[in-house]
Design an enzyme around this catalytic site. Structure first.
Site, mmCIF file in Angstrom:
data_model
loop_
_atom_site.group_PDB
_atom_site.id
_atom_site.type_symbol
_atom_site.label_atom_id
_atom_site.label_comp_id
_atom_site.label_asym_id
_atom_site.label_seq_id
_atom_site.Cartn_x
_atom_site.Cartn_y
_atom_site.Cartn_z
ATOM 1 N N THR A 120 0.876 -1.184 0.000
ATOM 2 C CA THR A 120 0.000 0.000 0.000
ATOM 3 C C THR A 120 0.908 1.228 0.000
ATOM 4 O O THR A 120 1.006 1.948 0.991
ATOM 5 C CB THR A 120 -0.935 0.028 1.234
ATOM 6 O OG1 THR A 120 -0.145 -0.162 2.426
ATOM 7 C CG2 THR A 120 -1.989 -1.040 1.167
ATOM 8 N N GLY A 157 13.281 6.148 7.739
ATOM 9 C CA GLY A 157 12.900 5.978 6.339
ATOM 10 C C GLY A 157 12.269 4.612 6.189
ATOM 11 O O GLY A 157 11.712 4.078 7.130
ATOM 12 N N LYS A 204 5.473 6.618 4.838
ATOM 13 C CA LYS A 204 4.200 6.644 4.102
ATOM 14 C C LYS A 204 3.026 6.381 5.042
ATOM 15 O O LYS A 204 1.914 6.881 4.804
ATOM 16 C CB LYS A 204 4.214 5.673 2.923
ATOM 17 C CG LYS A 204 4.342 4.201 3.249
ATOM 18 C CD LYS A 204 3.111 3.394 2.966
ATOM 19 C CE LYS A 204 3.367 1.923 3.201
ATOM 20 N NZ LYS A 204 2.237 1.178 3.690
ATOM 21 N N CYS A 223 7.667 1.819 5.409
ATOM 22 C CA CYS A 223 6.503 1.876 6.300
ATOM 23 C C CYS A 223 6.312 3.223 6.998
ATOM 24 O O CYS A 223 5.337 3.919 6.718
ATOM 25 C CB CYS A 223 6.603 0.770 7.348
ATOM 26 S SG CYS A 223 6.426 -0.854 6.618
ATOM 27 N N GLU A 249 11.810 -5.119 9.175
ATOM 28 C CA GLU A 249 12.764 -5.688 8.233
ATOM 29 C C GLU A 249 14.047 -5.974 9.010
ATOM 30 O O GLU A 249 14.408 -5.259 9.934
ATOM 31 C CB GLU A 249 13.020 -4.712 7.080
ATOM 32 C CG GLU A 249 11.831 -4.678 6.137
ATOM 33 C CD GLU A 249 12.006 -3.684 4.997
ATOM 34 O OE1 GLU A 249 13.139 -3.444 4.582
ATOM 35 O OE2 GLU A 249 10.987 -3.147 4.540
ATOM 36 N N GLU A 259 0.238 -6.599 10.472
ATOM 37 C CA GLU A 259 1.565 -7.194 10.639
ATOM 38 C C GLU A 259 2.484 -6.135 11.227
ATOM 39 O O GLU A 259 2.451 -4.997 10.796
ATOM 40 C CB GLU A 259 2.047 -7.620 9.238
ATOM 41 C CG GLU A 259 3.379 -8.261 9.211
ATOM 42 C CD GLU A 259 3.423 -9.472 10.103
ATOM 43 O OE1 GLU A 259 2.621 -10.393 9.894
ATOM 44 O OE2 GLU A 259 4.255 -9.495 11.032
HETATM 45 C C1 UDX Z 1 8.655 -0.444 11.085
HETATM 46 C C2 UDX Z 1 8.021 -0.872 12.418
HETATM 47 O O1 UDX Z 1 9.045 -0.970 13.407
HETATM 48 C C3 UDX Z 1 7.322 -2.217 12.247
HETATM 49 O O2 UDX Z 1 6.689 -2.597 13.447
HETATM 50 C C4 UDX Z 1 6.298 -2.078 11.133
HETATM 51 O O3 UDX Z 1 5.662 -3.321 10.901
HETATM 52 C C5 UDX Z 1 6.947 -1.582 9.848
HETATM 53 O O4 UDX Z 1 7.638 -0.368 10.090
HETATM 54 P P1 UDX Z 1 10.841 -1.106 9.727
HETATM 55 O O5 UDX Z 1 10.386 -0.158 8.661
HETATM 56 O O6 UDX Z 1 11.387 -2.450 9.333
HETATM 57 O O7 UDX Z 1 9.651 -1.403 10.749
HETATM 58 O O8 UDX Z 1 12.015 -0.343 10.500
HETATM 59 P P2 UDX Z 1 12.327 0.140 11.995
HETATM 60 O O9 UDX Z 1 13.259 -0.810 12.627
HETATM 61 O O10 UDX Z 1 11.095 0.487 12.738
HETATM 62 O O11 UDX Z 1 13.131 1.476 11.662
HETATM 63 C C6 UDX Z 1 12.505 2.534 10.932
HETATM 64 C C7 UDX Z 1 13.457 3.666 10.699
HETATM 65 O O12 UDX Z 1 13.661 4.387 11.906
HETATM 66 C C8 UDX Z 1 14.838 3.295 10.188
HETATM 67 O O13 UDX Z 1 15.202 4.181 9.148
HETATM 68 C C9 UDX Z 1 15.719 3.478 11.392
HETATM 69 O O14 UDX Z 1 17.052 3.783 11.055
HETATM 70 C C10 UDX Z 1 15.034 4.629 12.095
HETATM 71 N N1 UDX Z 1 15.296 4.720 13.543
HETATM 72 C C11 UDX Z 1 14.910 3.710 14.363
HETATM 73 C C12 UDX Z 1 15.916 5.834 14.058
HETATM 74 O O15 UDX Z 1 16.272 6.769 13.329
HETATM 75 N N2 UDX Z 1 16.133 5.911 15.415
HETATM 76 C C13 UDX Z 1 15.753 4.929 16.261
HETATM 77 O O16 UDX Z 1 15.978 5.075 17.463
HETATM 78 C C14 UDX Z 1 15.128 3.790 15.717
#
Ligand code: UDX
Length: 433
Positions: A85, A257, A263, A260, A152, A148
């Protein structure tokens, strides 16, 4: 149980493999023939630790098959919809065309008592609308929304052993069928929350909105730290000791970024505005703005480090994926920073353990190398933008020996400033004086 999974991307490929691992008979379905060919051959179409192993063992067991033919969904009792999505091209809202197409294509193959289970992240109200579509064309079938929460890099573990299961249902029979699907996960003690459709849809976007807000909160503190001389990492450690706040997701840096968080918060704002409640989540616009400003800040630090103009200077960009342990460059702050520096005239060389092919596909104008040393050799500046272990473990003395001028921007605040300065580096972090 017999299960079909429609959509075999980051979410569906992992879900199909994990369901087979839990003992179910699974068919994974996708319109992309190349992806299905790879999955059939036991090759994960993207980098995800542990996926190849689960995929191979599930294929070998005979419980997992893949096809491009939706007709093979017939005979399954539970049909998971796991298509993307993405953000719409012309607005901040989610593009639901893939979800709608998946459900429509399933309709002729649904049998009495079948359960369609949405896993994709959707705007609140979508499940009720799709339940109407299912009821009209397959009156004996049901619909549930089962968001979900996988991250990643930890997707296999998060699918088999999640923090919680959320079922958005309109019928107790749907709950019973989902309990059968997740019997092993539930017996391991995973809590399950049974709700209506709207709550289940909102749980997902609320969770992502909270995580994004937590990151932008600490990044806002980094902006204040930058003008006051305070250190945001110490600040995060100190407030994180309060268990009501917690230290996780308080890492200041170049920001969030991926496919998820960015967006999902935009789609949440768009949906709230449609519902006449835009003001309730207007703060998420600020969360987004803080996040995007961090990219500007890294570019500004690079300009400053290079004496006012990056033109003609070699810049090594360490990392291009949106986070480590992934090959995903969707809305990656690292890739954005690389593109900005190139736009400012720098000779940008990007390196990353897993993300180069995806980055090259999007931005062929950048130079890429798999060799960290090659990226760093004779560079005037290194910018660490994705905290892969191979970059956090770099020896500053060895790096100083490779570079033309020892300057580093630590855009994830993961290096020891004292050690790098001792090796002769001009070091800058984000929100760390
Ligand atoms: C996220 C959610 O965690 C997950 O539950 C959902 O299902 C999908 O979106 P994901 O996109 O895999 O998962 O990444 P995540 O580990 O959450 O990190 C997201 C972003 O935040 C990354 O770019 C990461 O570098 C950044 N981040 C994370 C920070 O900048 N600081 C932090 O303290 C933690």
């Amino acid at each position: 149980m017999k299960i079909s999974v429609i959509g075999c991307g980051y979410l569906g490929a992992v879900h199909a493999s994990a369901m087979a691992e839990l003992g179910h008979e699974v068919v994974g379905i996708d319109v992309d023939e190349e992806k299905i060919g790879q999955l059939r051959a036991g090759k994960a179409p993207f980098f995800e630790p542990g996926l190849t192993e689960v995929l191979s063992s599930a294929l070998a067991s005979g419980r997992l098959t893949f096809t491009t033919d939706i007709a093979h969904a017939a005979g399954a009792q539970v049909h998971f919809v796991a298509v993307g999505t993405p953000q719409a091209r012309d607005s901040q809202a989610a593009d639901l065309s893939y979800v709608d197409a998946a459900v429509t294509s399933l309709l002729p193959h649904l049998g009495a008592g079948d359960l369609v289970v949405g896993k994709s992240t959707v705007p609140v109200g979508t499940a009720a609308r799709l339940a109407g579509v299912v009821a009209e064309h397959a009156p004996d079938a049901m619909l549930a929304w089962n968001p979900e929460f996988l991250r990643e890099g930890f997707a296999v573990r998060d699918t088999i052993d999640p923090d919680r299961l959320v079922y958005g249902v309109a019928d107790d029979r749907a709950t019973a069928m989902l309990d059968e699907v997740y019997a092993q996960t539930i017996s391991n003690g995973t809590p399950r929350v049974v709700t209506d459709y709207a709550t289940a849809e909102l749980v997902k976007v609320a969770a992502n909105a909270f995580l994004a807000t937590k990151i932008s909160f600490i990044n806002a503190m980094a902006e204040i730290a930058e003008v006051t001389g305070a250190d945001v990492t110490q600040l995060a450690d100190a407030i994180g000791h309060d268990t009501r706040i917690g230290r996780r997701f308080l890492n200041a840096g170049v920001g969030f970024g991926g496919g998820c968080l960015p967006k999902d918060i935009r789609a949440f704002v768009a949906r709230a505005e449609e519902l006449g409640r835009g003001e309730s989540v207007a703060f998420l616009k600020e969360v987004d703005a803080i996040n995007m400003r961090r990219r500007d800040r890294v570019a500004d630090l690079a300009i400053e480090a290079l004496g006012g103009s990056p033109f003609g200077h070699k810049v090594a960009v360490l990392g291009v994926t949106f986070k480590p342990h992934s090959d995903d460059v969707r809305d990656s702050p690292a890739l954005d920073v690389a593109v900005r520096l190139k736009g400012l005239g720098a000779d940008v060389v990007v390196t990353d353990p897993e993300g180069l092919d995806n980055a090259r596909g999007r931005h062929p104008q950048l130079l890429y190398t798999e060799m960290t040393e090659e990226a760093l050799r004779f560079a005037d500046l290194a910018v660490l933008v994705t905290e892969w272990p191979e970059y956090t473990a770099l020896d500053p003395k060895a790096v100083a020996g490779l570079m033309r001028t020892p300057r580093i921007i630590d855009a994830r605040n993961v290096l020891d400033p004292a050690a790098w300065r001792e090796a002769g580096f001009a070091y800058s972090g984000l929100g760390r004086n």
